[in-house]
Motif scaffolding. Structure first.
Motif, PDB file in Angstrom:
ATOM      1  N   UNK A 210       0.827  -1.205   0.000  1.00 23.79           N
ATOM      2  CA  UNK A 210       0.000   0.000   0.000  1.00 23.79           C
ATOM      3  C   UNK A 210       0.864   1.258   0.000  1.00 23.79           C
ATOM      4  N   UNK A 211       1.904   1.272   0.828  1.00 20.35           N
ATOM      5  CA  UNK A 211       2.764   2.441   0.915  1.00 20.35           C
ATOM      6  C   UNK A 211       3.559   2.657  -0.371  1.00 20.35           C
ATOM      7  N   UNK A 212       3.950   1.576  -1.040  1.00 23.83           N
ATOM      8  CA  UNK A 212       4.622   1.734  -2.332  1.00 23.83           C
ATOM      9  C   UNK A 212       3.652   2.293  -3.365  1.00 23.83           C
ATOM     10  N   UNK A 213       2.392   1.878  -3.278  1.00 22.13           N
ATOM     11  CA  UNK A 213       1.389   2.431  -4.179  1.00 22.13           C
ATOM     12  C   UNK A 213       1.208   3.920  -3.969  1.00 22.13           C
ATOM     13  N   UNK A 214       1.179   4.345  -2.716  1.00 24.58           N
ATOM     14  CA  UNK A 214       1.078   5.778  -2.416  1.00 24.58           C
ATOM     15  C   UNK A 214       2.274   6.532  -2.983  1.00 24.58           C
ATOM     16  N   UNK A 215       3.447   5.959  -2.818  1.00 23.50           N
ATOM     17  CA  UNK A 215       4.683   6.604  -3.267  1.00 23.50           C
ATOM     18  C   UNK A 215       4.692   6.800  -4.784  1.00 23.50           C
ATOM     19  N   UNK A 216       4.211   5.786  -5.519  1.00 21.35           N
ATOM     20  CA  UNK A 216       4.298   5.820  -6.971  1.00 21.35           C
ATOM     21  C   UNK A 216       3.097   6.501  -7.624  1.00 21.35           C
ATOM     22  N   UNK A 217       1.932   6.405  -6.994  1.00 21.33           N
ATOM     23  CA  UNK A 217       0.707   6.881  -7.649  1.00 21.33           C
ATOM     24  C   UNK A 217      -0.049   7.927  -6.836  1.00 21.33           C
ATOM     25  N   UNK A 218       0.492   8.308  -5.695  1.00 17.27           N
ATOM     26  CA  UNK A 218      -0.238   9.165  -4.761  1.00 17.27           C
ATOM     27  C   UNK A 218      -0.605  10.532  -5.291  1.00 17.27           C
ATOM     28  N   UNK A 219       0.094  11.032  -6.318  1.00 20.44           N
ATOM     29  CA  UNK A 219      -0.210  12.354  -6.862  1.00 20.44           C
ATOM     30  C   UNK A 219      -1.408  12.349  -7.805  1.00 20.44           C
ATOM     31  N   UNK A 220      -1.889  11.177  -8.147  1.00 17.51           N
ATOM     32  CA  UNK A 220      -3.062  11.074  -9.008  1.00 17.51           C
ATOM     33  C   UNK A 220      -4.276  11.603  -8.251  1.00 17.51           C
ATOM     34  N   UNK A 221      -5.004  12.572  -8.800  1.00 19.66           N
ATOM     35  CA  UNK A 221      -6.183  13.111  -8.098  1.00 19.66           C
ATOM     36  C   UNK A 221      -7.246  12.045  -7.847  1.00 19.66           C
ATOM     37  N   UNK A 222      -7.154  10.910  -8.540  1.00 15.11           N
ATOM     38  CA  UNK A 222      -8.108   9.829  -8.332  1.00 15.11           C
ATOM     39  C   UNK A 222      -7.523   8.701  -7.472  1.00 15.11           C
ATOM     40  N   UNK A 223      -6.353   8.910  -6.922  1.00 17.00           N
ATOM     41  CA  UNK A 223      -5.763   7.859  -6.088  1.00 17.00           C
ATOM     42  C   UNK A 223      -6.571   7.740  -4.799  1.00 17.00           C
TER      43      UNK A 223
ATOM     44  N   UNK B   1      -2.558  12.320 -15.772  1.00 14.31           N
ATOM     45  CA  UNK B   1      -1.629  11.843 -14.754  1.00 14.31           C
ATOM     46  C   UNK B   1      -0.774  10.696 -15.271  1.00 14.31           C
ATOM     47  N   UNK B   2       0.514  10.694 -14.893  1.00 20.60           N
ATOM     48  CA  UNK B   2       1.411   9.571 -15.145  1.00 20.60           C
ATOM     49  C   UNK B   2       2.197   9.300 -13.866  1.00 20.60           C
ATOM     50  N   UNK B   3       2.467   8.047 -13.553  1.00 18.78           N
ATOM     51  CA  UNK B   3       3.226   7.726 -12.332  1.00 18.78           C
ATOM     52  C   UNK B   3       4.644   8.274 -12.401  1.00 18.78           C
ATOM     53  N   UNK B   4       5.295   8.352 -11.246  1.00 23.21           N
ATOM     54  CA  UNK B   4       6.675   8.827 -11.223  1.00 23.21           C
ATOM     55  C   UNK B   4       7.571   7.831 -11.966  1.00 23.21           C
ATOM     56  N   UNK B   5       8.559   8.326 -12.631  1.00 25.39           N
ATOM     57  CA  UNK B   5       9.530   7.494 -13.341  1.00 25.39           C
ATOM     58  C   UNK B   5      10.931   7.943 -12.956  1.00 25.39           C
ATOM     59  N   UNK B   6      11.930   7.221 -13.453  1.00 28.23           N
ATOM     60  CA  UNK B   6      13.308   7.576 -13.143  1.00 28.23           C
ATOM     61  C   UNK B   6      13.799   6.886 -11.894  1.00 28.23           C
ATOM     62  N   UNK B   7      14.822   7.456 -11.263  1.00 28.10           N
ATOM     63  CA  UNK B   7      15.503   6.813 -10.135  1.00 28.10           C
ATOM     64  C   UNK B   7      14.928   7.300  -8.810  1.00 28.10           C
ATOM     65  N   UNK B   8      14.361   6.376  -8.050  1.00 27.50           N
ATOM     66  CA  UNK B   8      13.799   6.702  -6.744  1.00 27.50           C
ATOM     67  C   UNK B   8      14.032   5.523  -5.809  1.00 27.50           C
ATOM     68  N   UNK B   9      14.037   5.828  -4.524  1.00 30.17           N
ATOM     69  CA  UNK B   9      14.167   4.767  -3.529  1.00 30.17           C
ATOM     70  C   UNK B   9      13.238   5.051  -2.364  1.00 30.17           C
ATOM     71  N   UNK B  10      12.569   3.991  -1.893  1.00 34.39           N
ATOM     72  CA  UNK B  10      11.654   4.107  -0.769  1.00 34.39           C
ATOM     73  C   UNK B  10      11.882   2.924   0.166  1.00 34.39           C
ATOM     74  N   UNK B  11      12.230   3.213   1.408  1.00 31.74           N
ATOM     75  CA  UNK B  11      12.413   2.177   2.420  1.00 31.74           C
ATOM     76  C   UNK B  11      11.260   2.271   3.411  1.00 31.74           C
TER      77      UNK B  11
END
Length: 946
Positions: A675-688, A757-767
């Motif tokens: 769930x938290x990874x979903x928030x990180x990658x898609x959370x900026x979507x107004x429909x998330x 809306x498009x998900x974040x891309x490129x280099x990211x890290x989430x622990x």
């Protein structure tokens, strides 16, 4: 793979279903002519034999799927036979058979099988339980050499394992990782309640996975002793079912297994019991990470169980099946009530952990605060049957349901896949389950069901329910402010229910016809035939299209799907957020004024299912039926368009069940991580919307969701319907005109909208840190926009399959750091071009960095060097074999026909798949690796809390 039990205590009951009419005189005749002492016959289609060394074998020629044979090596030995220095070694031995045998050295076995298209895990597999170990090997049978190798493999498993010191030590890490995967709230609670469930039994001390201490330190000789003691012909069966003649298979078995010497002075193979106890044992266990609240009630038999051998015993099993069908019909009614006492509930008579002990068991899943309500309901419904019994209408419906399912199995007998056929042979060898064959069973059911009366069924409850040999287990979350149920409360409830006077079940009459007002029939205005695909498309007078394909893959199956573009993409953001958690409850209200319970009763004896859905870019319905129930399928489609009920009580019931089910899932560390990874990658979507919490479920807007549903299904004219299976074309045309062409049409021809809306891309890290167990997981995602290309998409998917092979070789076999690892990839065309490549694996926290680095190194090799031709050939072989089987599956064709229209693809490409596979090159895979795996990745790491 370790497997806990034959049935497991948390039961999920499979209930049979069937339809019939018999004359009273016939009933009398059947009653008087049954010889209850006569032995149940053995299936004449199966060749069963025994070699001089004691090994048993079962053989059947079965042509589905073509050019394939399913092999099984079944060992009547599991963890229950381990000595104190062997805890976990029955399961460890299963692993070792894949790590070096006389004819297949380390890695050669899996390497060879992958080379002929047999995937490790997906096809090739094994499991170990308390009392058995079973090896599963599907093998291509169109090549004599491959067939010979298959038998050589299972022979090696039986007596040629090398068990070298080095390989035993190398495998410790892999098994310990599997042990780690099993840790968590459910395992912790189980360790505490098992001594009560398995009171006085050795089973509580012999969980198949063993102990961490013994897995780390056992002596090599301990596992060799286990192999010598228990892997012997008199405790083994070999099974071969597939597209090969019986004589050839029998010759192979005799050649490979007849030479194994019989055991000299074999150790006795003991059988272990669950001892009786006078007490009622109550276990109430909680855990901070528990996701669900569950209730389990077990009434163990006093006597040892025995296999059904006579016709009388087989008939009694039918009586028991009717009891289970009726009690579960009542529980399902309660589940669908306005204030449901549980999310799910079931009861039934069957096996336990021990082969020698059967039990009547009830199970429920409830809200965190509703355990006592659920327990009370289970106990009361059992007591209600005890006080008042079942009623005539319930019995007649149960009989119809049971004979309908039996009829379906009978009709599809010659189209049953080998891997589904062979399971019965395993149970026959291990547990002496009757194996008379479906033709005999179907006829026996037809003969005996009319002779079974209510008195016979009602009498069962007195033998089921008792005060001794009773175990009650409650498991659930531990939370601040939540009061834990006490044993005293459970004891009080038991006495209260036992002494209560309950009202009898009220069985209401139901209508006989689904449609009360017949629609005005439409017409077929045109049709198109695609001879290459074998499809016909009907154009209906309201604009709707019906595409169907007649197949002979199953005799008693018709599958259905449909879509229209639009979906919730046409909702405003506010409308979407208000309805997204309500849509799943819309169909719970039933149709045409009939609620779910009434529909279930009306559909007794019929096998038909329809489910509407609204997704992001389309709305549609899907379902299935038997050919004889095709009209009811069309009627339900029509009613879900025109007469979906609006029922606040049914919706409230749905919401309450969802809240109970979802309420504590975020306490599970793996769910929390996802769930938290979903928030990180898609959370900026107004429909998330994130995880559907109980609070969000309460906010779901039923009125708006119902209104939007009516809008989405107001225009049937832009729908495309698909049917695949054993179809009567004249009937399908008739029903299409009557029930589909008559649907309303507004000629809207809507198209979906695509968000910016498009998900974040490129280099990211989430622990993310969650959980107390030393468990971590790694997720690596490459994704981003692209232009869709079919060949590139195929190469990209194949690249992930190659990487999965390399990850297992590197992370599991070389490093011993994971139990499983894999990659998957796809390039989507709709609603826009997008690529996605995922790598994931669980591991120990101490190995995260090392294994992540190793995985990325394998990706880098694919970029700089490309895959080896050998690995690419493995992937190609598996794809071709899978595709050949897919081409004979109704589900594959249904999905293919729909996707062709949904995504605008070339339908005829399905016939060029093998050529597309053979055309793939190392360069193709390297090129997509360079293109898509060099633009950065999103790294997600789940670690336990510090």
């Amino acid at each position: 793979m370790q497997k806990l039990s034959r049935y497991a205590f948390g039961i999920t009951l499979l209930m049979l279903t069937f339809s019939f009419h018999f004359q009273a005189q016939e009933v009398l005749n059947k009653t008087t002519t049954l010889n209850t002492k006569e032995k149940i016959p053995f299936n004449p289609e199966v060749k069963m034999g025994k070699l001089s060394n004691g090994l048993t074998y079962y053989i059947k020629n079965n042509g589905k799927p073509e050019n394939k044979v399913e092999l099984r090596l079944v060992v009547n030995a599991g963890s229950i036979l381990e000595d104190e220095d062997q805890l976990g070694l029955a399961h460890f031995m299963e692993h070792m058979n894949f790590n070096g045998t006389k004819n297949f050295k380390k890695n050669e076995l899996v390497d060879y099988l992958q080379g002929i298209g047999v995937k490790f895990g997906a096809h090739l597999n094994a499991y170990t339980s308390f009392d058995e170990t079973v090896y599963i090997l599907p093998i291509p049978s169109d090549d004599p050499e491959k067939l010979e190798k298959g038998f050589q493999i299972i022979e090696d498993w039986a007596h040629n394992a090398l068990l070298t010191d080095e390989e035993i030590d190398n495998e410790r890490g892999v098994v310990l990782e599997e042990y780690r995967l099993g840790k968590g709230a459910d395992e912790r609670m189980m360790q505490r309640y098992l001594p009560k469930v398995l009171y006085g039994s050795k089973y509580a001390e012999r969980l198949p996975i063993g102990t961490k201490e013994n897995l780390e330190t056992f002596k090599h000789e301990s596992i060799r002793r286990y192999y010598k003691d228990w892997y012997r012909p008199d405790l083994m069966a070999v099974m071969a079912v597939g597209d090969v003649d019986v004589a050839t298979l029998e010759a192979k078995i005799k050649e490979h297994f007849g030479k194994i010497p019989a055991a000299k002075n074999p150790k006795p193979r003991p059988v272990f019991d669950l001892p009786n106890h006078k007490e009622t044992f109550i276990a109430i266990e909680t855990d901070k990470e528990a996701s669900f609240s569950q209730i389990q009630v077990m009434f163990k038999d006093r006597d040892e169980s025995k296999a059904d051998v006579t016709l009388g015993e087989y008939r009694k099993s039918i009586v028991q099946g009717l009891f289970s069908q009726m009690i579960n019909n009542r529980l399902e009614e309660l589940r669908n009530s306005e204030n449901p006492p549980f999310v799910f509930g079931s009861s039934g008579y069957g096996g336990t952990y021990a082969r020698t002990k059967n039990a009547y068991q009830s199970f429920a899943m409830s809200s965190e605060s509703g355990q006592m309500t659920a327990l009370k309901t289970l106990l009361e419904e059992n007591e209600r049957v005890k006080q008042h019994g079942f009623f005539k209408g319930e019995l007649e419906r149960a009989k119809k349901d049971i004979i309908a399912r039996m009829e379906k199995m009978y009709k599809d007998n010659d189209k049953m896949e080998s891997n589904r056929v062979i399971g019965e042979y395993v149970r026959h060898f291990l547990e002496n389950e009757p194996m008379p064959g479906i033709e005999w069973e179907y006829n026996f059911y037809k003969e005996q069901l009319p002779t079974i009366g209510l008195d016979e069924i009602n009498a069962l409850i007195s033998s089921y329910i008792k005060d001794d040999n009773r175990v009650i287990v409650l498991t659930g979350p531990e939370k601040e402010g939540m009061t834990k149920v006490t044993e005293a409360e459970v004891h009080t409830l038991l006495e209260t229910v036992k002494n209560s006077k309950l009202e009898p079940y009220e069985d209401k009459d139901v209508a006989e016809s689904l449609i009360t007002k017949l629609p005005e029939t439409g017409t077929i205005t045109d049709y198109k035939i695609n001879e290459k695909l074998g499809t016909t498309t009907l154009i209906l007078s309201n604009g709707a299209k019906v595409t169907y394909k007649v197949t002979d893959f199953k005799n008693d199956e018709v599958l259905f799907d449909s879509f229209s573009f639009g979906g919730n993409s046409l909702y405003s953001d506010e409308e979407y957020l208000a309805t997204v958690n309500a849509n799943g409850g819309l169909a719970e209200a039933g149709v045409n004024g009939f609620d779910k319970t009434e529909l279930s009763k009306m559909m007794s004896g019929k096998i038909v299912r329809v489910r509407p859905s609204i997704s992001t870019y389309s709305e549609g319905m899907s379902g299935s039926a038997t050919p004889k129930d095709l009209e009811e399928l069309f009627q339900l489609i029509h009613l879900h368009f025109t007469a979906l009920n609006k029922d606040e009580k049914a919706f409230k019931s749905f919401i309450e069940k969802q809240k109970s089910f979802l309420g504590n899932m975020m306490s599970n560390p793996q769910t929390y991580f996802s769930v938290k990874m979903g928030e990180f990658m898609y959370g900026e979507n107004p429909r998330y919307t994130g995880f559907p919490t109980p609070e969000k479920m309460d906010e779901a807007n039923y009125d708006l969701a119902y209104k939007k549903y009516q809008e989405r299904f107001a225009d049937a004219g832009d729908f495309h319907f698909y049917f695949v299976g054993n179809i009567d074309e004249n009937k399908l045309a008739e029903f299409s005109m009557k029930y589909l062409a008559s649907l309303p049409s507004t000629n809207s021809n809507e198209m979906y909208k695509v968000s910016d809306f498009r998900p974040i891309t490129g280099m990211h890290e989430k622990v993310i840190e969650k959980g107390e167990d030393p468990k971590s997981s790694v997720r690596i995602t490459y994704h981003g926009p692209t232009e869709y290309d079919a060949k590139e998409a195929h190469a990209f998917k194949s690249l992930a399959e190659v990487l999965s092979i390399k990850l297992i070789e590197k992370l599991r076999e070389e490093e011993g750091g994971v139990y499983g690892a894999g990659a998957n990839a796809n390039i989507s065309k709709m609603p826009y071009g997008w690529y996605r490549f995922n790598i994931s694996f669980p591991c120990g926290p101490e190995n995260v960095d090392k294994l992540k680095t190793a995985a990325l190194a394998e990706v880098e090799k694919l970029i700089t060097e490309g895959p080896s031709q050998k690995d690419l050939d493995k992937v190609k072989e598996a794809q071709i074999l899978d595709h050949k089987e897919d081409m004979k599956q109704n589900r594959f064709w249904l999905n293919t026909l729909k996707d062709v229209d949904y995504e605008g693809r070339d339908a005829l490409k399905v016939f060029d798949f093998e050529k597309s596979v053979n055309d793939l090159t190392v360069a193709d895979l390297q090129n997509v690796a360079k293109k898509y795996l060099t633009n950065g990745y999103i790294l997600g790491i789940h670690n336990p809390e510090k």
